[in-house]
Design a protein around this motif. Sequence first.
Motif, PDB file in Angstrom:
ATOM      1  N   VAL A 125       0.917  -1.254   0.056  1.00 21.66           N
ATOM      2  CA  VAL A 125       0.196   0.002  -0.097  1.00 21.66           C
ATOM      3  C   VAL A 125       0.832   1.311  -0.183  1.00 21.66           C
ATOM      4  O   VAL A 125       0.933   2.164  -0.755  1.00 21.66           O
ATOM      5  CB  VAL A 125      -0.981   0.050   1.235  1.00 21.66           C
ATOM      6  N   LYS A 152       2.907   1.763  -3.354  1.00 24.53           N
ATOM      7  CA  LYS A 152       1.838   2.124  -4.579  1.00 24.53           C
ATOM      8  C   LYS A 152       1.623   3.662  -4.355  1.00 24.53           C
ATOM      9  O   LYS A 152       1.704   4.350  -5.498  1.00 24.53           O
ATOM     10  CB  LYS A 152       0.682   1.336  -4.289  1.00 24.53           C
ATOM     11  N   GLN A 156       4.042   6.998  -7.257  1.00 26.01           N
ATOM     12  CA  GLN A 156       3.146   8.198  -7.916  1.00 26.01           C
ATOM     13  C   GLN A 156       4.341   9.286  -8.572  1.00 26.01           C
ATOM     14  O   GLN A 156       4.861   9.788  -7.706  1.00 26.01           O
ATOM     15  CB  GLN A 156       2.086   8.729  -7.432  1.00 26.01           C
ATOM     16  N   LEU A 207       4.024  -3.052  -9.418  1.00 25.65           N
ATOM     17  CA  LEU A 207       3.166  -2.002  -8.584  1.00 25.65           C
ATOM     18  C   LEU A 207       2.736  -0.956  -9.198  1.00 25.65           C
ATOM     19  O   LEU A 207       1.665  -0.172  -9.398  1.00 25.65           O
ATOM     20  CB  LEU A 207       3.667  -1.746  -7.123  1.00 25.65           C
ATOM     21  N   GLN A 208       3.887  -0.418  -9.999  1.00 23.15           N
ATOM     22  CA  GLN A 208       3.854   1.083 -10.465  1.00 23.15           C
ATOM     23  C   GLN A 208       2.966   0.698 -11.762  1.00 23.15           C
ATOM     24  O   GLN A 208       2.121   1.811 -12.153  1.00 23.15           O
ATOM     25  CB  GLN A 208       4.993   1.378 -11.103  1.00 23.15           C
ATOM     26  N   GLY A 241       0.419  -1.934 -12.204  1.00 19.55           N
ATOM     27  CA  GLY A 241      -0.844  -2.788 -11.907  1.00 19.55           C
ATOM     28  C   GLY A 241      -1.571  -2.404 -10.755  1.00 19.55           C
ATOM     29  O   GLY A 241      -0.881  -1.520  -9.944  1.00 19.55           O
ATOM     30  N   ASN A 242      -2.625  -3.012 -10.394  1.00 23.75           N
ATOM     31  CA  ASN A 242      -3.152  -2.754  -9.083  1.00 23.75           C
ATOM     32  C   ASN A 242      -2.532  -3.411  -8.084  1.00 23.75           C
ATOM     33  O   ASN A 242      -2.382  -4.581  -8.124  1.00 23.75           O
ATOM     34  CB  ASN A 242      -4.746  -3.215  -9.281  1.00 23.75           C
ATOM     35  N   ALA A 243      -2.429  -2.843  -6.869  1.00 31.30           N
ATOM     36  CA  ALA A 243      -1.612  -3.491  -5.854  1.00 31.30           C
ATOM     37  C   ALA A 243      -2.624  -4.721  -5.333  1.00 31.30           C
ATOM     38  O   ALA A 243      -2.120  -5.762  -5.016  1.00 31.30           O
ATOM     39  CB  ALA A 243      -1.753  -2.484  -4.577  1.00 31.30           C
ATOM     40  N   SER A 244      -3.991  -4.812  -5.316  1.00 32.05           N
ATOM     41  CA  SER A 244      -4.590  -5.938  -5.297  1.00 32.05           C
ATOM     42  C   SER A 244      -4.494  -7.132  -6.139  1.00 32.05           C
ATOM     43  O   SER A 244      -5.006  -8.140  -5.756  1.00 32.05           O
ATOM     44  CB  SER A 244      -6.070  -5.504  -5.170  1.00 32.05           C
ATOM     45  N   GLN A 245      -3.727  -7.130  -7.288  1.00 29.08           N
ATOM     46  CA  GLN A 245      -3.509  -8.022  -8.103  1.00 29.08           C
ATOM     47  C   GLN A 245      -1.956  -8.354  -8.052  1.00 29.08           C
ATOM     48  O   GLN A 245      -1.603  -9.714  -8.186  1.00 29.08           O
ATOM     49  CB  GLN A 245      -3.895  -7.512  -9.558  1.00 29.08           C
ATOM     50  N   VAL A 246      -1.217  -7.382  -7.985  1.00 26.80           N
ATOM     51  CA  VAL A 246       0.378  -7.599  -7.783  1.00 26.80           C
ATOM     52  C   VAL A 246       0.480  -8.345  -6.500  1.00 26.80           C
ATOM     53  O   VAL A 246       1.371  -9.244  -6.628  1.00 26.80           O
ATOM     54  CB  VAL A 246       0.816  -6.244  -7.759  1.00 26.80           C
ATOM     55  N   LYS A 284      -7.983 -11.249 -13.499  1.00 30.81           N
ATOM     56  CA  LYS A 284      -9.339  -9.995 -13.849  1.00 30.81           C
ATOM     57  C   LYS A 284     -10.078 -10.404 -14.985  1.00 30.81           C
ATOM     58  O   LYS A 284      -9.648 -10.878 -15.870  1.00 30.81           O
ATOM     59  CB  LYS A 284      -8.464  -8.692 -14.160  1.00 30.81           C
TER      60      LYS A 284
END
Length: 142
Positions: A21, A24, A28, A89-90, A92-97, A141
């Motif tokens: 978290v 991620k 940015q 992480l950069q 994709g989604n953290a919840s998938q990575v 997904k």
Amino acid sequence: MQQAWVYWALASAVFAALTAVFAKLGLQGIDSDFATFIRTIVILLALAAFLTYAHKWQPLTAVGGRQWLFLVLSGLATGASWLAYFKALQMGNASQVAPIDKMSVVLVALFAFVFLGERPDGREWLGIALVGAGVLVLAIKR
């Protein structure tokens, strides 16, 4: 009664979740490799402070050749893992990575079987297979 390692393993899981978290959010607008460098400096400084506080420094000469070899290899593998994880992480989604990263649980079991001679029983293999299946369910997904 639980063994002490269980509490440390649970703490590791909590901190690993926070890592995803926080990373991620921190990625940015900057390059993931540079972010990994910053993270590594923070870890180095924090660990040096901890070793100093806990009086756990040891002379480097206390580490044998075989230990050096495997600790260096472990460090290189960790660095490669961090670079790949931050890049993922950069992008994709953290919840998938994060779940795909946890496929390492399955790989550790397989590598420990092959290289360390560890022999999980049927119940443990079932758990390992369920972790693998869970990773796939979370990562794919629709």
